[in-house]
Write a protein that holds these residues in place. Structure first.
Motif, short mmCIF file in Angstrom:
data_model
loop_
_atom_site.label_atom_id
_atom_site.label_comp_id
_atom_site.label_asym_id
_atom_site.label_seq_id
_atom_site.Cartn_x
_atom_site.Cartn_y
_atom_site.Cartn_z
N ALA A 94 -1.87 2.29 1.68
CA ALA A 94 -3.11 1.63 2.11
C ALA A 94 -3.09 1.33 3.61
O ALA A 94 -4.15 1.32 4.25
CB ALA A 94 -3.31 0.34 1.32
N GLU A 120 -8.31 5.91 -5.19
CA GLU A 120 -7.62 6.12 -3.91
C GLU A 120 -7.20 7.56 -3.71
O GLU A 120 -6.65 7.90 -2.66
CB GLU A 120 -6.39 5.21 -3.83
CG GLU A 120 -5.24 5.60 -4.75
CD GLU A 120 -5.43 5.08 -6.16
OE1 GLU A 120 -4.58 5.38 -7.03
OE2 GLU A 120 -6.44 4.40 -6.41
N ASN A 144 -7.22 -1.06 0.41
CA ASN A 144 -7.00 -1.04 -1.04
C ASN A 144 -8.31 -0.87 -1.81
O ASN A 144 -9.38 -1.24 -1.32
CB ASN A 144 -6.31 -2.33 -1.49
CG ASN A 144 -4.89 -2.42 -1.00
OD1 ASN A 144 -4.14 -1.45 -1.08
ND2 ASN A 144 -4.50 -3.59 -0.50
#
Length: 270
Positions: free
Chosen positions: A154, A139, A81
């Motif tokens: 994740a 991300e 994460n």
């Protein structure tokens, strides 16, 4: 401004913390994946998992050097994460911001590398971010991000950090083509690394890096004093040597021309 410079060669990963001056760049700290042998990893030194370990190593080494390793421990649990904190109307990519000491910020420098989703460069970035550095990122370039669905897995990213993709390929080759498996993963087999132990291996490497990120001591170099360089030739000696080569070449051509003329004369008499 400081830069996290990440470069890949045919055999290793190089991570450096660099800052610029008028007369050129200065390297504040660096780490390479070849150092990971000290922490129990001697194979696969240029894949995504090794890039993560190298980024983690350079981050912990830098923070220890400047005295921030206890303040910013980073993300000790690898979960894939993105960690960020809002503090004083600014976003810092660490879990908590100390009131007295701000986190060390560095910007990712990829050079000429294409920043495609899942690229190994972002493995080094994630390792450095988990190591406690403040590196702006999201991300969207990590493995596990779906651009169409705009969703991020994740767990998939964590599997890549722990070498899960390598373990899966090892198992596939071992079942489908054992000969290719023996050739392709010969170094893994020689080191005793099996697909089932991959995650445990990288967990141990991460733990050992955090325990002692300091660079290894350089061994004393003892030069071979028995070797002696040849004395340099003077100008006249160099000139004479060139002239000798010219004379030898001229004599060789004259000998060839004489031999040809003798052959022609013999043919004419016959």
């Amino acid at each position: 401004k400081y830069r996290l410079v990440v470069r890949f060669t045919n055999t290793r990963v190089i991570c450096q913390i660099v800052y610029a001056l008028v007369d050129g760049d200065r390297v504040l700290c660096q780490a390479t994946s070849t150092e990971l042998a000290r922490y129990g990893l001697s194979v696969g030194l240029k894949n995504y998992a090794a890039a993560y370990c190298t980024g983690l190593l350079v981050a912990r080494r830098l923070l220890k050097k400047i005295g921030l390793d206890d303040v910013y421990e980073g993300n000790t649990e690898v979960d894939g994460n993105v960690v960020s904190t809002e503090w004083d109307k600014k976003t810092y990519y660490v879990e908590e911001v100390d009131d007295d000491k701000r986190p060390f910020r560095a910007l990712l420098d990829v050079g000429c590398k294409a920043t495609t989703t899942g690229c190994r460069v972002f493995g080094a970035l994630k390792g450095a971010a988990d190591g406690g550095l403040d590196i702006p990122h999201s991300e969207k370039r990590f493995p596990g991000y779906d651009r169409d669905a705009k969703e991020y897995d994740a767990d998939m990213h964590r599997e890549r950090i722990m070498g899960g993709h390598v373990g899966e390929y090892m198992e596939y080759l071992e079942e489908e083509d054992n000969q290719k498996y023996q050739e392709h993963f010969s170094t893994y087999i020689a080191a005793g690394v099996s697909p089932d132990e991959m995650e445990e291996l990288y967990e141990g490497v991460h733990e050992k890096i955090r325990e002692d990120p300091s660079p290894s001591e350089k061994k004393d170099f003892t030069p071979d004093k028995s070797f002696k360089r040849k004395a340099k030739l003077s100008y006249d000696e160099r000139k004479a040597r060139v002239q000798a080569k010219k004379d030898a070449k001229i004599a060789e051509r004259e000998a060839e021309s004489k031999s040809k003329s003798l052959k022609n004369s013999h043919k004419g008499n016959s």
